[in-house]
Design a protein around this motif. Structure first.
Motif, PDB file in Angstrom:
ATOM      1  N   VAL A 152       0.722  -1.217   0.065  1.00  0.00           N
ATOM      2  CA  VAL A 152       0.150  -0.077  -0.027  1.00  0.00           C
ATOM      3  C   VAL A 152       0.782   1.279   0.045  1.00  0.00           C
ATOM      4  O   VAL A 152       0.443   2.272  -0.741  1.00  0.00           O
ATOM      5  N   GLU A 153       1.832   1.236   0.803  1.00  0.00           N
ATOM      6  CA  GLU A 153       2.903   2.454   0.852  1.00  0.00           C
ATOM      7  C   GLU A 153       3.538   2.822  -0.337  1.00  0.00           C
ATOM      8  O   GLU A 153       3.513   3.846  -1.003  1.00  0.00           O
ATOM      9  N   ILE A 154       4.136   1.500  -0.933  1.00  0.00           N
ATOM     10  CA  ILE A 154       4.669   1.765  -2.164  1.00  0.00           C
ATOM     11  C   ILE A 154       3.881   2.219  -3.359  1.00  0.00           C
ATOM     12  O   ILE A 154       4.248   3.073  -4.308  1.00  0.00           O
ATOM     13  N   ASN A 155       2.732   1.475  -3.589  1.00  0.00           N
ATOM     14  CA  ASN A 155       1.567   1.776  -4.777  1.00  0.00           C
ATOM     15  C   ASN A 155       1.142   3.254  -4.328  1.00  0.00           C
ATOM     16  O   ASN A 155       0.659   3.637  -5.316  1.00  0.00           O
ATOM     17  N   GLY A 156       1.342   3.890  -3.342  1.00  0.00           N
ATOM     18  CA  GLY A 156       0.919   5.195  -3.021  1.00  0.00           C
ATOM     19  C   GLY A 156       1.722   6.219  -3.809  1.00  0.00           C
ATOM     20  O   GLY A 156       1.566   7.302  -3.571  1.00  0.00           O
ATOM     21  N   HIS A 157       2.965   5.912  -3.902  1.00  0.00           N
ATOM     22  CA  HIS A 157       3.806   6.983  -4.472  1.00  0.00           C
ATOM     23  C   HIS A 157       3.405   7.298  -5.815  1.00  0.00           C
ATOM     24  O   HIS A 157       2.956   6.761  -6.600  1.00  0.00           O
ATOM     25  N   GLU A 158       3.646   8.532  -5.740  1.00  0.00           N
ATOM     26  CA  GLU A 158       2.994   9.274  -7.082  1.00  0.00           C
ATOM     27  C   GLU A 158       3.847   9.125  -8.375  1.00  0.00           C
ATOM     28  O   GLU A 158       3.127   9.118  -9.636  1.00  0.00           O
ATOM     29  N   VAL A 159       5.246   8.992  -8.212  1.00  0.00           N
ATOM     30  CA  VAL A 159       5.955   8.707  -9.610  1.00  0.00           C
ATOM     31  C   VAL A 159       6.387   7.104  -9.328  1.00  0.00           C
ATOM     32  O   VAL A 159       7.068   6.783  -8.322  1.00  0.00           O
ATOM     33  N   THR A 161       8.555   3.764 -11.190  1.00  0.00           N
ATOM     34  CA  THR A 161       9.367   3.412 -12.211  1.00  0.00           C
ATOM     35  C   THR A 161       9.051   2.236 -12.803  1.00  0.00           C
ATOM     36  O   THR A 161       8.032   1.427 -12.219  1.00  0.00           O
ATOM     37  N   LYS A 162       9.692   1.616 -13.630  1.00  0.00           N
ATOM     38  CA  LYS A 162       9.356   0.332 -14.354  1.00  0.00           C
ATOM     39  C   LYS A 162       9.784  -0.768 -13.265  1.00  0.00           C
ATOM     40  O   LYS A 162       8.972  -1.617 -13.080  1.00  0.00           O
ATOM     41  N   GLU A 163      10.821  -0.448 -12.808  1.00  0.00           N
ATOM     42  CA  GLU A 163      11.370  -1.214 -11.569  1.00  0.00           C
ATOM     43  C   GLU A 163      10.238  -1.168 -10.547  1.00  0.00           C
ATOM     44  O   GLU A 163      10.188  -2.339  -9.960  1.00  0.00           O
ATOM     45  N   VAL A 164       9.501  -0.327  -9.966  1.00  0.00           N
ATOM     46  CA  VAL A 164       8.800  -0.083  -8.953  1.00  0.00           C
ATOM     47  C   VAL A 164       7.520  -1.131  -9.095  1.00  0.00           C
ATOM     48  O   VAL A 164       7.040  -1.889  -8.501  1.00  0.00           O
ATOM     49  N   TYR A 165       6.972  -0.938 -10.428  1.00  0.00           N
ATOM     50  CA  TYR A 165       5.770  -1.688 -11.118  1.00  0.00           C
ATOM     51  C   TYR A 165       6.155  -3.431 -10.984  1.00  0.00           C
ATOM     52  O   TYR A 165       5.253  -3.997 -10.594  1.00  0.00           O
ATOM     53  N   GLY A 166       7.456  -3.561 -11.334  1.00  0.00           N
ATOM     54  CA  GLY A 166       7.935  -5.012 -11.271  1.00  0.00           C
ATOM     55  C   GLY A 166       7.854  -5.487  -9.732  1.00  0.00           C
ATOM     56  O   GLY A 166       7.385  -6.578  -9.367  1.00  0.00           O
ATOM     57  N   LYS A 167       8.292  -4.589  -8.928  1.00  0.00           N
ATOM     58  CA  LYS A 167       8.460  -5.017  -7.459  1.00  0.00           C
ATOM     59  C   LYS A 167       6.903  -5.188  -7.098  1.00  0.00           C
ATOM     60  O   LYS A 167       6.659  -6.118  -6.095  1.00  0.00           O
ATOM     61  N   LEU A 168       5.989  -4.179  -7.142  1.00  0.00           N
ATOM     62  CA  LEU A 168       4.879  -4.256  -6.846  1.00  0.00           C
ATOM     63  C   LEU A 168       3.963  -5.654  -7.289  1.00  0.00           C
ATOM     64  O   LEU A 168       3.488  -6.468  -6.546  1.00  0.00           O
ATOM     65  N   GLU A 169       4.380  -6.126  -8.671  1.00  0.00           N
ATOM     66  CA  GLU A 169       3.685  -7.211  -9.149  1.00  0.00           C
ATOM     67  C   GLU A 169       4.411  -8.537  -8.364  1.00  0.00           C
ATOM     68  O   GLU A 169       3.551  -9.387  -8.148  1.00  0.00           O
ATOM     69  N   GLU A 170       5.741  -8.564  -8.202  1.00  0.00           N
ATOM     70  CA  GLU A 170       6.135  -9.620  -7.497  1.00  0.00           C
ATOM     71  C   GLU A 170       5.711  -9.473  -6.007  1.00  0.00           C
ATOM     72  O   GLU A 170       5.380 -10.500  -5.632  1.00  0.00           O
ATOM     73  N   SER A 171       5.458  -8.489  -5.407  1.00  0.00           N
ATOM     74  CA  SER A 171       4.945  -8.435  -3.965  1.00  0.00           C
ATOM     75  C   SER A 171       3.603  -9.169  -3.990  1.00  0.00           C
ATOM     76  O   SER A 171       3.092  -9.586  -3.099  1.00  0.00           O
ATOM     77  N   ALA A 172       2.627  -8.395  -5.113  1.00  0.00           N
ATOM     78  CA  ALA A 172       1.383  -9.105  -5.030  1.00  0.00           C
ATOM     79  C   ALA A 172       1.162 -10.565  -5.234  1.00  0.00           C
ATOM     80  O   ALA A 172       0.430 -11.120  -4.726  1.00  0.00           O
ATOM     81  N   GLN A 173       2.297 -11.021  -6.021  1.00  0.00           N
ATOM     82  CA  GLN A 173       2.289 -12.680  -6.220  1.00  0.00           C
ATOM     83  C   GLN A 173       2.413 -13.427  -4.765  1.00  0.00           C
ATOM     84  O   GLN A 173       1.862 -14.392  -4.513  1.00  0.00           O
ATOM     85  N   ILE A 174       3.514 -12.752  -3.974  1.00  0.00           N
ATOM     86  CA  ILE A 174       3.855 -13.176  -2.821  1.00  0.00           C
ATOM     87  C   ILE A 174       2.615 -13.262  -1.696  1.00  0.00           C
ATOM     88  O   ILE A 174       2.201 -14.185  -1.095  1.00  0.00           O
ATOM     89  N   ILE A 175       2.090 -11.992  -1.566  1.00  0.00           N
ATOM     90  CA  ILE A 175       0.898 -11.924  -1.082  1.00  0.00           C
ATOM     91  C   ILE A 175      -0.296 -12.885  -1.269  1.00  0.00           C
ATOM     92  O   ILE A 175      -1.156 -13.367  -0.508  1.00  0.00           O
ATOM     93  N   ASP A 176      -0.422 -13.151  -2.473  1.00  0.00           N
ATOM     94  CA  ASP A 176      -1.504 -14.133  -3.198  1.00  0.00           C
ATOM     95  C   ASP A 176      -0.919 -15.654  -2.452  1.00  0.00           C
ATOM     96  O   ASP A 176      -2.062 -16.185  -2.088  1.00  0.00           O
ATOM     97  N   GLN A 177       0.097 -15.991  -2.471  1.00  0.00           N
ATOM     98  CA  GLN A 177       0.418 -17.336  -2.006  1.00  0.00           C
ATOM     99  C   GLN A 177       0.319 -17.165  -0.455  1.00  0.00           C
ATOM    100  O   GLN A 177      -0.187 -18.370   0.275  1.00  0.00           O
ATOM    101  N   MET A 178       0.547 -16.068   0.269  1.00  0.00           N
ATOM    102  CA  MET A 178       0.440 -16.062   1.818  1.00  0.00           C
ATOM    103  C   MET A 178      -1.243 -16.237   1.967  1.00  0.00           C
ATOM    104  O   MET A 178      -1.720 -16.637   3.319  1.00  0.00           O
ATOM    105  N   ALA A 179      -1.963 -15.379   1.130  1.00  0.00           N
ATOM    106  CA  ALA A 179      -3.535 -15.175   1.241  1.00  0.00           C
ATOM    107  C   ALA A 179      -3.907 -17.084   1.252  1.00  0.00           C
ATOM    108  O   ALA A 179      -4.840 -17.351   1.989  1.00  0.00           O
TER     109      ALA A 179
END
Length: 217
Positions: A152-159, A161-179
């Motif tokens: 939530v914190e990183i997704n709230g950043h106004e700007v 980068t491609k790297e940030v979007y990649g990290k968010l996607e990776e994080s979402a996958q791990i959250i899905d597994q934890m769920a």
């Protein structure tokens, strides 16, 4: 703007100190300023952690119930502290899920929040089974809360980068597994109850076959 003005002010003081012949005093001053600045940045960059909520007073009825099921004073204290912390974590998870569409989708896919709350209620009913839920209480629930906090914190950043979007996607996958793990924690916890229900259903079906009067056919 403040970051740009800060070095200019320090440089200006340095020039004045140099021409005034107080260069040693300037060095001391500079060290103090830099040290203060680093301390300030350290405190500012430190994440604010939620304060531990005080335990509600223990009612006589609850205390009597805990003792009836054979819990010692220490076990009662540990159970109440653990459940109080878990309640805060579940509320935090719910807050994060409600703030983000991606996390909502993950929750809808697994019913994670529902499973976490259901397991919490099962433990309230049967506190002696606390050790059976250790993976959920001490690993899976805290981990998914931390992961969703960061997401939530990183997704709230106004700007981003491609790297940030990649990290968010990776994080979402791990959250899905934890769920999914949290749902499995709940299923494993109530597995015995489901087995007992299967046995009862099987017995009921046999009784229906032997007694036509009980059959709905």
């Amino acid at each position: 703007m403040r970051r740009k003005l800060f070095p200019i002010i320090i440089a200006a003081i340095g020039v004045l100190a140099f021409f005034g012949g107080d260069f040693d005093d300037y060095i001391v001053f500079l060290m103090l300023v830099v040290g203060s600045w680093l301390i300030y940045r350290g405190f500012r960059g430190r994440k604010a952690r939620p304060q531990k909520e005080e335990l509600p007073s223990l009612s006589k009825e609850k205390e009597a119930y805990y003792k009836t099921v054979g819990m010692s004073e220490r076990e009662i204290e540990l159970f109440r502290e653990t459940m109080n912390l878990s309640k805060q974590q579940i509320f935090r998870l719910q807050h994060n899920i409600q703030k983000n569409a991606k996390l909502k989708a993950i929750d809808l896919r697994h019913d994670t929040l529902k499973a976490a709350k259901a397991l919490f209620k099962e433990l309230v009913k049967d506190p002696k089974r606390l050790p059976e839920a250790s993976q959920f209480l001490y690993t899976h629930l805290p981990n998914i809360v931390d992961l969703t906090d960061n997401y939530v914190e990183i997704n709230g950043h106004e700007v981003k980068t491609k790297e940030v979007y990649g990290k968010l996607e990776e994080s979402a996958q791990i959250i899905d597994q934890m769920a999914d793990l949290i749902v499995k924690d709940y299923q494993q916890f109530v597995a015995e109850d489901l087995d007992e229900m299967d046995v009862e259903i099987s017995i009921a079906k046999k009784n229906l076959k032997h007694d036509p009067n009980l059959s709905t056919k």
